[in-house]
Design a protein around this motif. Structure first.
Motif, mmCIF file in Angstrom:
data_model
loop_
_atom_site.group_PDB
_atom_site.id
_atom_site.type_symbol
_atom_site.label_atom_id
_atom_site.label_comp_id
_atom_site.label_asym_id
_atom_site.label_seq_id
_atom_site.Cartn_x
_atom_site.Cartn_y
_atom_site.Cartn_z
ATOM 1 N N TYR A 27 -20.740 9.465 -45.336
ATOM 2 C CA TYR A 27 -21.779 10.139 -46.132
ATOM 3 C C TYR A 27 -23.172 9.847 -45.582
ATOM 4 N N ASN A 28 -23.473 8.561 -45.371
ATOM 5 C CA ASN A 28 -24.832 8.171 -44.984
ATOM 6 C C ASN A 28 -25.167 8.495 -43.529
ATOM 7 N N THR A 29 -24.144 8.669 -42.702
ATOM 8 C CA THR A 29 -24.410 8.864 -41.279
ATOM 9 C C THR A 29 -24.256 10.319 -40.854
ATOM 10 N N THR A 30 -23.109 10.915 -41.109
ATOM 11 C CA THR A 30 -22.886 12.271 -40.588
ATOM 12 C C THR A 30 -23.114 13.369 -41.626
ATOM 13 N N ASP A 67 -15.411 10.245 -35.712
ATOM 14 C CA ASP A 67 -14.249 9.542 -35.163
ATOM 15 C C ASP A 67 -14.541 8.050 -34.977
ATOM 16 N N LEU A 68 -15.751 7.728 -34.542
ATOM 17 C CA LEU A 68 -16.111 6.327 -34.341
ATOM 18 C C LEU A 68 -16.236 5.594 -35.669
ATOM 19 N N ILE A 69 -16.722 6.278 -36.689
ATOM 20 C CA ILE A 69 -16.770 5.683 -38.022
ATOM 21 C C ILE A 69 -15.359 5.337 -38.487
ATOM 22 N N ASP A 70 -14.424 6.244 -38.242
ATOM 23 C CA ASP A 70 -13.035 5.970 -38.619
ATOM 24 C C ASP A 70 -12.480 4.764 -37.870
ATOM 25 N N SER A 71 -12.870 4.613 -36.605
ATOM 26 C CA SER A 71 -12.418 3.459 -35.829
ATOM 27 C C SER A 71 -12.991 2.167 -36.397
ATOM 28 N N ASN A 72 -14.282 2.162 -36.715
ATOM 29 C CA ASN A 72 -14.888 0.988 -37.356
ATOM 30 C C ASN A 72 -14.219 0.697 -38.689
ATOM 31 N N ALA A 73 -13.895 1.767 -39.417
ATOM 32 C CA ALA A 73 -13.316 1.615 -40.755
ATOM 33 C C ALA A 73 -11.936 0.970 -40.705
ATOM 34 N N ALA A 77 -23.255 2.881 -32.905
ATOM 35 C CA ALA A 77 -23.151 4.323 -33.099
ATOM 36 C C ALA A 77 -23.872 4.806 -34.356
ATOM 37 N N LEU A 78 -23.858 4.008 -35.422
ATOM 38 C CA LEU A 78 -24.395 4.472 -36.696
ATOM 39 C C LEU A 78 -25.921 4.478 -36.731
ATOM 40 N N ASN A 79 -26.544 3.796 -35.775
ATOM 41 C CA ASN A 79 -27.999 3.842 -35.634
ATOM 42 C C ASN A 79 -28.319 4.913 -34.590
ATOM 43 N N CYS A 80 -28.964 5.983 -34.996
ATOM 44 C CA CYS A 80 -29.162 7.135 -34.110
ATOM 45 C C CYS A 80 -30.503 7.136 -33.381
ATOM 46 N N SER A 81 -31.214 6.012 -33.391
ATOM 47 C CA SER A 81 -32.535 5.945 -32.753
ATOM 48 C C SER A 81 -32.493 5.113 -31.468
ATOM 49 N N ASP A 86 -14.884 -4.469 -52.250
ATOM 50 C CA ASP A 86 -15.104 -3.034 -52.335
ATOM 51 C C ASP A 86 -16.031 -2.542 -51.231
ATOM 52 N N SER A 87 -16.921 -3.407 -50.765
ATOM 53 C CA SER A 87 -17.831 -2.989 -49.688
ATOM 54 C C SER A 87 -17.064 -2.713 -48.399
ATOM 55 N N PHE A 88 -16.013 -3.488 -48.129
ATOM 56 C CA PHE A 88 -15.171 -3.215 -46.956
ATOM 57 C C PHE A 88 -14.260 -2.013 -47.218
ATOM 58 N N ARG A 89 -13.722 -1.938 -48.432
ATOM 59 C CA ARG A 89 -12.856 -0.813 -48.783
ATOM 60 C C ARG A 89 -13.605 0.512 -48.683
ATOM 61 N N SER A 90 -14.887 0.513 -49.035
ATOM 62 C CA SER A 90 -15.677 1.744 -49.087
ATOM 63 C C SER A 90 -16.396 2.071 -47.789
ATOM 64 N N TYR A 91 -16.198 1.246 -46.765
ATOM 65 C CA TYR A 91 -16.942 1.428 -45.514
ATOM 66 C C TYR A 91 -16.807 2.853 -44.985
ATOM 67 N N ARG A 92 -15.576 3.352 -44.929
ATOM 68 C CA ARG A 92 -15.325 4.669 -44.342
ATOM 69 C C ARG A 92 -16.093 5.753 -45.109
#
Length: 424
Positions: free
Chosen positions: A39-42, A76-82, A245-249, A28-34
């Protein structure tokens, strides 16, 4: 894949309630990645952005800042990772869950409109089974996707070279010594074990060099991911990931933050079908429990551990296990830091040491044994010698990162210890 096989050692996690719950959480952790990443990033950042004074967010919405455009690009990059995460989910579902279900069960669960979409079919079954990922497993899934950068991108060769090249160099030297001593032996007759195989790149590289190699991994996240890349990808560069990409610092520019990498850099099945390669296999389970068994006594010519020994709560158990499965005169090659993974663990005095997971007094629970200890490098080397190994080489200060963004304003570097020990 020719020369590659997976072994589950006849254990079916779906028939053990505790193991099944954990397995479904990983899936489920892989299924829920997207969903979770969006939610947590954008989503959270957009909400925080619009909480700024209107004059401020209006300014930052325009060039050269264009923060809202950056968040859209990040989506868009999150979708690519997903896409990669969901491919791991599907491969894992097929390996662990699907064999335990028949077509009638699935048909009764899955709406007909999803019948031709494997992800939706598998997702419906997961909902039916009550799968729910823990926060810890979600973090592991995120890290696992990023780890493809280190192990299966061309740019990750910088880190791989620092860690894997010394291993392959020692193997080549050992093979030359054996040829001089024993005559024209073939590389594939040298049997190598790689505990903590991760996403399988070192196992693959050793096999590509001509040796017979067995990887071992206990993490379901890593097992599913390595199976996807080694067995189920159709071409090099099949996926595109943005590991930073998901780390914004600590980014110098948005271009640095949003840089993408194609994985895998090679197609494993095609590479291993060429030339004279050794055999390659993967085993699943606790290194201590599996390789302490009598059937593995004196089974391997070399054990290669990279970023592994500090996963041991009790390093003595690892040393004993390596000694058990190495042939007399065999080599243990180790490279890595000592970032001990287990803080001191205090067992509830009301729980007997043999009550964990229903363990009997005669059952070995491996790394689940109580207690832990954190040693220095000098102490580890002394222990290895104490248990009948001769140190033939020892180098300190091999600099390497671990999934390090070379363009970040923050750099973390390990100064790894590298040693070669021979079983006497």
């Amino acid at each position: 894949m020719d020369g590659e096989e997976e072994r589950m050692d006849e254990f079916n996690p779906m028939f053990d309630l505790e193991e099944r719950t954990y397995l479904l959480s990983v899936l489920d952790s892989f299924r829920s990645y997207r969903r979770v990443a969006h939610y947590n990033t954008t989503h959270i950042r957009r909400r925080a952005f619009y909480s700024l004074p209107s004059a401020h967010w209006t300014l930052l919405s325009q060039p050269p800042f264009s923060v809202l455009d950056s968040l859209t690009h990040l989506d868009d990059l999150i979708d690519s990772n997903a896409e990669l995460a969901e491919a791991i989910f599907c491969a894992g579902f097929r390996a662990f869950v699907a064999p335990n279900m028949d077509s009638e069960q699935v048909a009764s669960i899955v709406p007909e409109k999803y019948a031709h979409d494997p992800f939706q079919v598998f997702s419906a079954v997961m909902d039916h089974l009550g799968a729910k990922a823990t926060p810890n497993d979600m973090e592991k899934a995120r890290s696992c996707v990023n780890q493809f950068y280190r192990e299966w991108s061309s740019e990750g060769e910088v880190e791989r070279g620092a860690c894997f090249a010394p291993i392959l160099s020692v193997l080549a030297s050992e093979y030359s010594k054996r040829r001089e001593r024993d005559g024209a032996i073939e590389k594939k007759n040298m049997n190598i074990l790689v505990p903590g195989a991760g996403l399988g790149r070192l196992v693959f590289d050793i096999c590509r060099a001509g040796y017979s190699v067995e990887g071992n991994e206990i993490s379901y996240h890593e097992i599913m991911a390595s199976s996807l890349v080694l067995n189920h990808m159709s071409k090099a560069g099949q996926f595109k990931i943005a590991p930073f990409a998901l780390n914004c610092s600590n980014h110098l520019s948005r271009a640095d933050q949003f840089r993408t990498y194609n994985i895998p850099d090679v197609h494993p099945a095609s590479v291993l079908s060429e030339g004279d390669r050794g055999e390659m296999s993967m085993s699943t389970g606790d290194f201590i429990v599996l390789y302490s068994k009598p059937e593995y006594k004196h089974a391997f010519d070399v054990v290669a551990t990279v970023f592994f020994i500090d996963t041991a709560p009790n390093i003595i158990r690892y040393i004993e296990t390596v000694r058990n499965c190495l042939k007399r005169g065999g080599l243990w090659i180790n490279l890595g830091p000592l970032l001990w993974h287990h803080a001191s663990r205090i067992q509830d005095p009301q729980e007997g040491a043999d009550d964990r997971k229903g363990a009997s007094k005669s059952e070995d629970v491996g790394i689940a044994d109580p207690g832990s200890v954190e040693l220095t490098n000098d102490e580890v080397v002394s222990l290895v010698q104490h248990f009948g190994f001769s140190i033939e080489k020892h180098e300190l200060g091999i600099d390497t990162g671990y999934i390090t963004n070379q363009r970040s304003m923050l750099q973390s570097t390990y100064r790894a210890s590298f040693w070669v020990a021979r079983k006497t």
